[in-house]
Design a protein around this motif. Structure first.
Motif, PDB file in Angstrom:
ATOM      1  N   ALA A  40       0.901  -1.170  -0.066  1.00 49.48           N
ATOM      2  CA  ALA A  40      -0.047   0.085  -0.028  1.00 49.48           C
ATOM      3  C   ALA A  40       0.920   1.178  -0.128  1.00 49.48           C
ATOM      4  N   ASP A  41       1.838   1.091   0.803  1.00 54.73           N
ATOM      5  CA  ASP A  41       3.015   2.385   0.783  1.00 54.73           C
ATOM      6  C   ASP A  41       3.520   2.642  -0.620  1.00 54.73           C
ATOM      7  N   TYR A  42       3.820   1.431  -1.457  1.00 56.06           N
ATOM      8  CA  TYR A  42       4.607   1.597  -2.707  1.00 56.06           C
ATOM      9  C   TYR A  42       3.641   2.257  -3.710  1.00 56.06           C
ATOM     10  N   ASP A  43       2.130   1.736  -3.345  1.00 55.18           N
ATOM     11  CA  ASP A  43       0.958   2.249  -4.384  1.00 55.18           C
ATOM     12  C   ASP A  43       0.926   3.780  -4.088  1.00 55.18           C
ATOM     13  N   GLU A  44       1.153   4.248  -2.643  1.00 48.98           N
ATOM     14  CA  GLU A  44       0.792   5.582  -2.566  1.00 48.98           C
ATOM     15  C   GLU A  44       1.808   6.430  -2.980  1.00 48.98           C
ATOM     16  N   ALA A  45       3.101   5.765  -2.992  1.00 44.55           N
ATOM     17  CA  ALA A  45       4.336   6.692  -3.531  1.00 44.55           C
ATOM     18  C   ALA A  45       4.110   6.945  -5.057  1.00 44.55           C
ATOM     19  N   LEU A  46       3.574   5.999  -5.748  1.00 50.50           N
ATOM     20  CA  LEU A  46       3.501   6.048  -7.224  1.00 50.50           C
ATOM     21  C   LEU A  46       2.029   6.822  -7.433  1.00 50.50           C
ATOM     22  N   ARG A  47       1.091   6.831  -6.706  1.00 48.66           N
ATOM     23  CA  ARG A  47       0.024   7.882  -6.623  1.00 48.66           C
ATOM     24  C   ARG A  47       0.529   9.026  -6.617  1.00 48.66           C
ATOM     25  N   LEU A  48       1.305   9.343  -5.710  1.00 53.17           N
ATOM     26  CA  LEU A  48       1.616  11.037  -5.364  1.00 53.17           C
ATOM     27  C   LEU A  48       2.824  11.175  -6.645  1.00 53.17           C
ATOM     28  N   CYS A  49       3.342  10.319  -7.143  1.00 54.53           N
ATOM     29  CA  CYS A  49       4.553  10.723  -8.041  1.00 54.53           C
ATOM     30  C   CYS A  49       4.668   9.577  -9.143  1.00 54.53           C
ATOM     31  N   ALA A  50       4.128   9.499 -10.135  1.00 58.76           N
ATOM     32  CA  ALA A  50       4.222   8.306 -11.229  1.00 58.76           C
ATOM     33  C   ALA A  50       5.624   8.014 -11.435  1.00 58.76           C
ATOM     34  N   ALA A  51       6.533   8.819 -11.282  1.00 57.16           N
ATOM     35  CA  ALA A  51       8.127   8.955 -11.926  1.00 57.16           C
ATOM     36  C   ALA A  51       8.747   8.676 -10.837  1.00 57.16           C
ATOM     37  N   ALA A  52       8.228   8.046  -9.642  1.00 52.62           N
ATOM     38  CA  ALA A  52       9.036   7.777  -8.436  1.00 52.62           C
ATOM     39  C   ALA A  52       9.615   6.403  -8.757  1.00 52.62           C
ATOM     40  N   THR A  53      10.880   6.217  -9.454  1.00 56.31           N
ATOM     41  CA  THR A  53      11.249   4.863  -9.863  1.00 56.31           C
ATOM     42  C   THR A  53      11.841   4.184  -8.480  1.00 56.31           C
ATOM     43  N   ASP A  54      12.094   4.871  -7.402  1.00 57.04           N
ATOM     44  CA  ASP A  54      12.432   4.120  -6.189  1.00 57.04           C
ATOM     45  C   ASP A  54      11.588   3.191  -5.867  1.00 57.04           C
ATOM     46  N   ALA A  55      10.053   3.529  -5.810  1.00 57.28           N
ATOM     47  CA  ALA A  55       9.118   2.781  -5.495  1.00 57.28           C
ATOM     48  C   ALA A  55       9.185   1.551  -6.455  1.00 57.28           C
ATOM     49  N   TYR A  56       9.236   1.676  -7.615  1.00 60.66           N
ATOM     50  CA  TYR A  56       9.196   0.366  -8.598  1.00 60.66           C
ATOM     51  C   TYR A  56      10.393  -0.504  -8.067  1.00 60.66           C
ATOM     52  N   VAL A  57      11.407  -0.042  -7.968  1.00 59.67           N
ATOM     53  CA  VAL A  57      12.686  -0.555  -7.686  1.00 59.67           C
ATOM     54  C   VAL A  57      12.704  -1.602  -6.002  1.00 59.67           C
ATOM     55  N   GLY A  58      12.082  -0.696  -5.426  1.00 55.52           N
ATOM     56  CA  GLY A  58      11.568  -1.301  -4.094  1.00 55.52           C
ATOM     57  C   GLY A  58      10.623  -2.474  -4.124  1.00 55.52           C
ATOM     58  N   ARG A  59       9.670  -2.243  -4.974  1.00 54.20           N
ATOM     59  CA  ARG A  59       8.450  -2.997  -5.090  1.00 54.20           C
ATOM     60  C   ARG A  59       9.025  -4.462  -5.585  1.00 54.20           C
ATOM     61  N   ALA A  60       9.864  -4.322  -6.955  1.00 53.35           N
ATOM     62  CA  ALA A  60      10.779  -5.339  -7.605  1.00 53.35           C
ATOM     63  C   ALA A  60      11.524  -5.982  -6.486  1.00 53.35           C
ATOM     64  N   THR A  61      12.283  -5.647  -5.758  1.00 52.23           N
ATOM     65  CA  THR A  61      13.120  -6.254  -4.740  1.00 52.23           C
ATOM     66  C   THR A  61      12.290  -7.235  -3.812  1.00 52.23           C
ATOM     67  N   TYR A  62      11.017  -6.772  -3.575  1.00 51.47           N
ATOM     68  CA  TYR A  62      10.024  -7.571  -2.663  1.00 51.47           C
ATOM     69  C   TYR A  62       9.459  -8.890  -3.428  1.00 51.47           C
TER      70      TYR A  62
END
Length: 376
Positions: free
Chosen positions: A231-253
């Motif tokens: 939910a936190d990763y999704d909220e980060a991407l909702r706030l900023c679709a260009a937040a690549t760190d959120a994609y990388v963090g989610r991919a790590t999981y």
């Protein structure tokens, strides 16, 4: 592997001047390395003056997320758009601030701004010098204390960092950036409950603080609350679709769960947004090596992405060097695998020796570097 360790452990570009030269781009292995879209020359800039409304002071380090004509989308405590002429790149900011300081050597804000520039250039010992000079003029300046804490962390670890952050937060309990950084440091020390509390407070103080959501997501994941982490990763991407760190963090999981296809999708999305996202290149190289599946990627592609990650960080990140060594070994290039293994060892020794000497030279126990008392 932990996303926070990637973002928090940076090795200095100048600390090992005698290191072996970093290999050039490998055009045959990864066509992604040829992408040099000027719109995506993303990175850090420095606020030239106080922003409209006063939210961003002179010298604030900003991460550029997107460029649209004369506008820059930046991320600090919240994503926002600024005019390009409102910021400078790090080199230009350095020259401007040095000139201004020559005329105004007792200007505290100028010393803090210069410290921020040094920190953006990974020159953490020089950054500490600037922050200490600011604190010699104003012992309670929050920007100087916060900046010095971050520089201390990268230089000599968390002991000095927390020694600066804790008093700062006693005086400024709603300092969102200090709360975020404290939470990130505590997470790296596996103090997950304390880290979560600090990140909760950072988000409460700055509800659109994208980086705080990404950091809290990892803490929640490591604590076993997977649903809240996603939910936190999704909220980060909702706030900023260009937040690549959120994609990388989610991919790590997803990599940890061996869901390699989903991890690959997230990492490719990050690279679509920013082909120069070095953490995404590094993680994709690790993914290919771990999956050992042609549907995920061939080993030669792991070499290409690992090379790109090292190229974008000037070959100065220890984990990236180690991954490239493993990738070369996987394709049977033993000579280059040994080269990058030795390069990683030199990075580690250079960092350790440089900062051991630096710590003794500048008497960190007194919080005052040599020369700080010589201000006019």
């Amino acid at each position: 592997m932990r996303t926070l360790l990637i973002t928090l452990v940076a090795w200095l570009a100048y600390a090992a001047p005698l290191l072996a030269q970093v290999d050039g781009p490998d055009e045959a292995t990864n066509p992604d390395e040829q992408q040099e879209d000027e719109r995506l020359q993303l990175g850090q800039r420095v606020m030239l003056d106080r922003s409209p409304g006063g939210e961003l002071s002179r010298g604030t380090l900003l991460t550029i997320l997107a460029i649209d004509g004369e506008r820059l989308r930046v991320c600090h405590l919240a994503p926002r758009w600024l005019d390009q002429d409102a910021v400078l790149d790090l080199a230009a900011a350095y020259e401007k601030l040095k000139q201004e300081l020559a005329d105004n050597p007792r200007d505290v804000e100028l010393h803090v701004a210069l410290g921020n520039v040094y920190r953006g250039q990974w020159l953490f010992d020089a950054a500490v010098e600037s922050y200490c000079r600011a604190l010699a003029l104003d012992a309670d300046h929050p920007g100087a204390r916060r900046g010095r804490a971050e520089a201390y962390y990268f230089a000599v670890g968390s002991e000095y960092c927390l020694a600066d952050l804790d008093p700062l937060l006693r005086d400024h309990p709603d300092d969102a950036r200090a709360l975020y950084f404290r939470g990130s440091v505590l997470a790296c020390r596996d103090a997950l409950d304390e880290a979560a509390a600090s990140l909760d407070a950072a988000i409460k103080a700055a509800p659109e603080y994208v980086s705080a959501y990404v950091a809290r997501a990892e803490v929640r994941w490591r604590s076993g609350d997977i649903e809240a982490a996603m939910a936190d990763y999704d909220e980060a991407l909702r706030l900023c679709a260009a937040a690549t760190d959120a994609y990388v963090g989610r991919a790590t999981y997803h990599m940890h769960k061996q869901d390699y296809a989903t991890a690959r999708t997230d990492l490719l999305e990050a690279l679509e947004i920013n082909p120069r996202a070095h953490a995404a290149h590094h993680r994709l190289a690790q993914l290919v090596l771990r999956a050992d599946d042609e549907d995920i990627g061939e080993t030669v592609n792991a070499v290409g992405h690992a090379r790109m990650a090292n190229r974008l960080t000037h070959g100065q990140w220890l984990e990236y060097a180690r991954t490239l060594s493993v990738a070369y070994l996987a394709v049977g290039d033993h000579s280059r695998a040994l080269h990058w293994k030795m390069h990683g060892l030199r990075l580690m020794l250079a960092h350790t020796n440089h900062y051991r000497d630096w710590q003794l030279q500048h008497h960190f126990r007194h919080g005052k570097p040599r020369g700080a008392g010589d201000l006019p």
